[in-house]
Each structure stands twice: as structure tokens, then as C-alpha cells.
Design a protein around this motif. Structure first.
Motif, PDB file in Angstrom:
ATOM      1  N   ALA A   1       0.825  -1.215   0.000  1.00  0.00           N
ATOM      2  CA  ALA A   1       0.000   0.000   0.000  1.00  0.00           C
ATOM      3  C   ALA A   1       0.857   1.263   0.000  1.00  0.00           C
ATOM      4  N   VAL A   2       2.106   1.167   0.431  1.00  0.00           N
ATOM      5  CA  VAL A   2       2.934   2.372   0.512  1.00  0.00           C
ATOM      6  C   VAL A   2       4.212   2.285  -0.331  1.00  0.00           C
ATOM      7  N   ALA A   3       4.457   1.126  -0.944  1.00  0.00           N
ATOM      8  CA  ALA A   3       5.697   0.975  -1.715  1.00  0.00           C
ATOM      9  C   ALA A   3       5.508   1.497  -3.133  1.00  0.00           C
ATOM     10  N   HIS A   4       6.612   1.897  -3.772  1.00  0.00           N
ATOM     11  CA  HIS A   4       6.496   2.353  -5.161  1.00  0.00           C
ATOM     12  C   HIS A   4       6.759   1.214  -6.142  1.00  0.00           C
ATOM     13  N   VAL A   5       6.984   0.013  -5.620  1.00  0.00           N
ATOM     14  CA  VAL A   5       7.032  -1.165  -6.503  1.00  0.00           C
ATOM     15  C   VAL A   5       5.846  -2.049  -6.136  1.00  0.00           C
TER      16      VAL A   5
ATOM     17  N   SER B   1       5.363  -5.875  -6.809  1.00  0.00           N
ATOM     18  CA  SER B   1       5.353  -7.295  -6.423  1.00  0.00           C
ATOM     19  C   SER B   1       6.000  -7.505  -5.049  1.00  0.00           C
ATOM     20  N   ASP B   2       5.582  -8.584  -4.409  1.00  0.00           N
ATOM     21  CA  ASP B   2       6.140  -8.928  -3.089  1.00  0.00           C
ATOM     22  C   ASP B   2       7.660  -9.095  -3.176  1.00  0.00           C
ATOM     23  N   ASP B   3       8.110  -9.741  -4.251  1.00  0.00           N
ATOM     24  CA  ASP B   3       9.554  -9.972  -4.392  1.00  0.00           C
ATOM     25  C   ASP B   3      10.314  -8.657  -4.520  1.00  0.00           C
ATOM     26  N   ASP B   4       9.720  -7.691  -5.260  1.00  0.00           N
ATOM     27  CA  ASP B   4      10.396  -6.398  -5.405  1.00  0.00           C
ATOM     28  C   ASP B   4      10.452  -5.671  -4.063  1.00  0.00           C
ATOM     29  N   ILE B   5       9.377  -5.784  -3.297  1.00  0.00           N
ATOM     30  CA  ILE B   5       9.373  -5.132  -1.976  1.00  0.00           C
ATOM     31  C   ILE B   5      10.422  -5.786  -1.067  1.00  0.00           C
ATOM     32  N   LEU B   6      10.460  -7.110  -1.110  1.00  0.00           N
ATOM     33  CA  LEU B   6      11.467  -7.811  -0.291  1.00  0.00           C
ATOM     34  C   LEU B   6      12.884  -7.394  -0.701  1.00  0.00           C
ATOM     35  N   ALA B   7      13.079  -7.207  -2.019  1.00  0.00           N
ATOM     36  CA  ALA B   7      14.407  -6.821  -2.502  1.00  0.00           C
ATOM     37  C   ALA B   7      14.780  -5.430  -1.983  1.00  0.00           C
ATOM     38  N   LEU B   8      13.784  -4.513  -1.974  1.00  0.00           N
ATOM     39  CA  LEU B   8      14.055  -3.170  -1.446  1.00  0.00           C
ATOM     40  C   LEU B   8      14.456  -3.241   0.032  1.00  0.00           C
ATOM     41  N   LEU B   9      13.738  -4.077   0.776  1.00  0.00           N
ATOM     42  CA  LEU B   9      14.030  -4.212   2.213  1.00  0.00           C
ATOM     43  C   LEU B   9      15.422  -4.820   2.418  1.00  0.00           C
ATOM     44  N   ARG B  10      15.754  -5.778   1.568  1.00  0.00           N
ATOM     45  CA  ARG B  10      17.070  -6.426   1.708  1.00  0.00           C
ATOM     46  C   ARG B  10      18.191  -5.462   1.386  1.00  0.00           C
TER      47      ARG B  10
ATOM     48  N   GLU C   1      15.261   0.301  14.950  1.00  0.00           N
ATOM     49  CA  GLU C   1      16.207   0.146  13.837  1.00  0.00           C
ATOM     50  C   GLU C   1      15.504  -0.494  12.634  1.00  0.00           C
ATOM     51  N   GLY C   2      14.696  -1.528  12.908  1.00  0.00           N
ATOM     52  CA  GLY C   2      14.002  -2.233  11.824  1.00  0.00           C
ATOM     53  C   GLY C   2      12.991  -1.322  11.136  1.00  0.00           C
ATOM     54  N   LEU C   3      12.214  -0.600  11.930  1.00  0.00           N
ATOM     55  CA  LEU C   3      11.176   0.256  11.342  1.00  0.00           C
ATOM     56  C   LEU C   3      11.809   1.404  10.561  1.00  0.00           C
ATOM     57  N   LYS C   4      12.926   1.899  11.078  1.00  0.00           N
ATOM     58  CA  LYS C   4      13.640   2.979  10.364  1.00  0.00           C
ATOM     59  C   LYS C   4      14.103   2.468   8.984  1.00  0.00           C
ATOM     60  N   ARG C   5      14.662   1.295   8.974  1.00  0.00           N
ATOM     61  CA  ARG C   5      15.134   0.719   7.699  1.00  0.00           C
ATOM     62  C   ARG C   5      13.959   0.441   6.753  1.00  0.00           C
ATOM     63  N   MET C   6      12.845   0.003   7.342  1.00  0.00           N
ATOM     64  CA  MET C   6      11.662  -0.270   6.497  1.00  0.00           C
ATOM     65  C   MET C   6      11.201   1.017   5.836  1.00  0.00           C
ATOM     66  N   GLN C   7      11.153   2.072   6.624  1.00  0.00           N
ATOM     67  CA  GLN C   7      10.704   3.367   6.122  1.00  0.00           C
ATOM     68  C   GLN C   7      11.631   3.871   5.016  1.00  0.00           C
ATOM     69  N   ARG C   8      12.947   3.696   5.251  1.00  0.00           N
ATOM     70  CA  ARG C   8      13.945   4.143   4.281  1.00  0.00           C
ATOM     71  C   ARG C   8      13.773   3.355   2.973  1.00  0.00           C
ATOM     72  N   ALA C   9      13.532   2.072   3.096  1.00  0.00           N
ATOM     73  CA  ALA C   9      13.429   1.218   1.908  1.00  0.00           C
ATOM     74  C   ALA C   9      12.195   1.582   1.081  1.00  0.00           C
TER      75      ALA C   9
END
Ligand SMILES: Cc1ncc(COP(=O)(O)O)c(C=O)c1O
Length: 403
Positions: free
Chosen positions: A345-349, A351-360, A393-401
Motif C-alpha cells: 500500500a505504501v511501496a512504489h514497486v 510485487s512482493d519480491d520487489d518489496i522484499l528486494a528493497l528491504l534487503r 532500527e528495523g522500522l527505520k530501515r523499512m521506512q527508508r526502503a
């Protein structure tokens, strides 16, 4: 009814193979406490640190002490209708193993077990990899997994399997649910029991998150945890076909301890058949001893469980405050260690895989609901049972991604 009515022919085949010396272990000689017992000069074990704990102990299915401690603990927190006694259970190295024991001895290779989506997909391996039992997924097409109507979808799954010539032997429920963090109501559980009775199925109930239930002021209709052990099978299903599991991995945060418990209150033949291969899943007696000491200490367990639940509640509030501030939708829940969030709902990509890749890329690991065979994409499972600085730390990284 014969033995083969309640366990598989493979399970019946295990019965003659229970190691002979288990009898000896149960009546071991001791000059003071059991002078009439059997002297064991047969087993090659001679280490004397803690003589009993570092031997083959009381057999391979858990020490008498741990079984007693499990009974005390389950009778205190799970409100069983019939008090659990040691002969109702077997100790295993974890709940995954307890479920595999069901696969080995209740079912035959190629038999099927119905599991509703989404689900913890390691069940596929637990049932399949060695025991050859298949998971048959049940889909709900938008229905709430926890409602009464969802029970009909299992029946449709059963009937479809029958038409295909497949042999469905059981329904597996796991609750508090992984990954959805909610419980089934008593009424719904009884409907599952009725369905199992109608088609003569086993009901396997993974209650590994039983104590991870917390207050959630956001949910007026939050369903509390009800153990299947607290319900009467009378008029609903064959009680020999109800098998619950619980262990240390989640509620005590001790996955490495490898201690689980399989409770089957009306099926001694099933439990007996497990003894034959218990050599291959013998929990460490040191872990066994530590677990027994922990479960016997009611003052500690009461205090620990209430602190644990209040911390889960705090973590839930903390993470959901962040999600609201950042416009990230989530599914309300009142149990388990995780929360389902809609990052699509908030990502600019997309697919699930693309979102996971951004997070990674931001070095953040979470799992996507598609990994749990979810029927809808875009959802991810966040583990919230962490200290605040880890969540930050996790939420900050999620937000950044995602930004
Ligand atoms: C639903 C469920 N059952 C079983 C297990 C495995 O538990 P154990 O570590 O006791 O084998 C897990 C672990 O994540 C789980 O989520």
C-alpha cells in the motif's frame, strides 16, 4: 474397534519394535528408592556427572520428571477438560518433531492433511520430507479464516480430494495462528471437531503460541485462546483422533532448547507406536532437566507469562503507532509474536519480491505472506517481539526502503 482404526498401518507396524530396555529404564534399581528394581548392567553408559540426567534417563520420550512438569503446567494454563497425566503425552525435540510423529504414525505415505491458507509452510516439509504425507491446501476466497463458514471450505476440500482418489486423514489447525496472530472461537473449534467426526478425520492442533495472547484495546471482539484439550469430543468426534502440541520455542522464546510435547489423551496405541523410533528424536536430557525445573516453578511461570504478555502488548502498541503515523495498513491481532502489514500500500514497486528486494537493500529481513501461501499479495509478517531499540532500527530501515 481394532488398533488399525485409529492409527495407520505404518503406525501399527511400529508397535512390535519398541526397544526392549524401555521396561528396564522404568523400574531401575536404586538401593534406597527402589531396592526391588532391575539392576542395569546392560546399557553402555557410564558417565557420572549427574548420573541420571546424562544417561538414557527414563527412556527416549522424556523423563518422568518432565512429563510430570508438563502435566502440572498444561493443567494450570490450558484448562484441559480431563486433567493431563503423564501417559497422555510424549516429549519430543520441538513441536515440529511432534507433528512429524503424527505424520509417521497416524498416516501412511501419500495420505493428505488439510491446512487452511495462509499457513506456516514448513508444515509441507514436516509432513512430506520423510513421512511422505501431503499437505492439501484449503482456500477461502475472501472469507475470514476464523469464521464458521470457513469450516465448509475444509469439507469441500475433503470431498474434492475424495473424488480425486486421495485419502485425506486429518485437519491441522494452528492457533494462535501463524502468521495471522488470531485464535478460533470455541464455537468454530467445535464445528471443526464435528466435521472431523463426520468424515472420521484426525484433528491436529498446533498450540505452540498458546500463551502469546495479549490485551488489545483496538479489538473489541478479540477471541481469547481456547485449547482443544478444554473441549469435550462427546457427540462431535472420536477422542482418539485429537492430538495437540505445545513446546518451548515460542511462548518461552527458547527455540534452541528443542523441547516439545505431543498430547493425545485417548490414544495410548498411537503414543506407544512412537516409542519404536524415539531413538531418532530423543530430546537432550540436559534440556529435559532444565525444562522440568522451569515448568515446575509456578511462581516463575506465572510471573514470566504475565510479563511476557504485557511486553507483547507494549510492542504491538509501539509498532502500530508507527504504522498509523506512516499510513501503513495492518491487520489487528491479539496473539503471537508478529503482525501482518500491507507494505504494497505504501511501496512504489508492486510485487512482493520487489518489496522484499528493497528491504534487503536496506539490510532488513522480513517474510512476505506469499511465503505463507496467502491468497492475497502485498502483505508481510513483521516480528514485533523485540526490544524497542531493535524495533526502532528495523522500522527505520523499512521506512527508508519504502520511501
Ligand atoms: C506454527 C508453528 N509450529 C511449529 C513450529 C516449530 O516449533 P519447534 O521449534 O518447537 O519445532 C513453529 C516455528 O516457527 C511454528 O510457527
Amino acid at each position: 474397534m481394532s488398533q488399525s482404526d485409529c492409527i495407520s498401518s505404518r503406525g501399527v507396524g511400529f508397535l512390535p519394535d519398541v526397544p526392549k530396555f524401555f521396561d528396564v529404564l522404568n523400574i531401575l534399581w536404586h538401593p534406597e528408592t527402589n531396592p526391588e528394581g532391575t539392576v542395569n548392567l546392560g546399557l553402555a553408559e557410564n558417565l557420572h556427572v549427574n548420573p541420571h540426567a546424562l544417561t538414557y534417563g527414563d527412556g527416549f520420550t522424556g523423563s518422568k520428571e518432565l512429563k510430570k512438569a508438563f502435566c502440572q503446567f498444561l493443567n494450570r494454563y490450558f484448562e484441559p477438560r480431563v486433567p493431563v497425566i503423564p501417559s497422555h503425552s510424549t516429549i519430543t525435540p520441538g513441536v515440529g518433531n511432534a507433528i512429524e510423529c503424527c505424520a509417521w504414525s497416524l498416516f501412511n505415505s501419500q495420505d493428505q492433511v488439510l491446512i487452511g491458507r495462509p499457513y506456516w509452510t514448513a508444515f509441507d516439509y514436516i509432513f512430506g520430507i520423510r513421512a511422505g504425507v501431503q499437505v492439501r491446501e484449503v482456500s477461502f476466497k475472501g472469507l475470514d479464516l476464523f469464521c464458521l463458514l470457513a469450516v465448509d471450505e475444509y469439507e469441500k476440500g475433503y470431498i474434492a480430494a475424495k473424488k480425486e482418489g486421495k485419502c485425506v486423514q486429518a485437519i491441522l489447525l494452528c492457533y494462535p495462528h501463524n502468521p495471522l496472530g488470531r485464535c478460533y472461537s470455541k464455537q468454530v473449534l467445535m464445528a471443526y471437531m464435528r466435521l472431523c467426526g463426520k468424515w472420521d478425520l484426525h484433528l491436529l492442533v498446533g498450540e505452540i503460541y498458546a500463551l502469546s495472547v495479549f490485551e488489545n484495546a483496538e479489538m473489541e471482539d478479540a477471541v481469547p485462546f481456547t485449547s482443544v484439550l478444554s473441549l469435550s469430543a462427546e457427540g462431535l468426534m472420536d477422542p482418539r483422533k485429537i492430538h495437540a502440541q505445545w513446546g518451548f520455542s515460542k511462548d518461552f522464546g527458547a527455540t534452541g532448547m528443542r523441547i516439545g510435547c505431543l498430547i493425545s489423551q485417548s490414544n495410548p496405541v498411537f503414543l506407544k507406536s512412537l516409542e519404536s523410533f524415539s531413538l531418532f528424536n530423543f530430546p537432550s536430557s540436559l534440556a529435559d532437566n532444565a525444562a522440568a525445573a522451569l515448568l515446575m516453578d509456578e511462581k516463575f511461570t506465572d510471573c514470566y507469562i504475565s510479563l511476557y504478555r504485557s511486553r507483547l502488548e507494549e510492542s504491538y502498541k509501539y509498532v502500530t503507532r508507527f504504522l498509523k503515523e506512516h499510513g501503513i495498513p495492518y491487520r489487528k491481532s491479539n496473539a503471537s509474536l508478529f503482525l501482518m502489514v500491507n507494505l504494497a500500500a505504501v511501496a512504489h514497486v508492486v510485487s512482493d519480491d520487489d518489496i522484499l528486494a528493497l528491504l534487503r537493500e536496506e539490510k532488513l529481513y522480513v517474510t512476505s505472506a506469499s511465503g505463507y501461501k496467502s491468497e492475497t499479495s502485498g502483505w508481510f509478517r513483521l516480528v514485533i517481539a523485540h526490544p524497542q531499540h531493535v524495533l526502532d532500527e528495523g522500522l527505520k530501515r523499512m521506512q527508508r526502503a519504502l520511501s
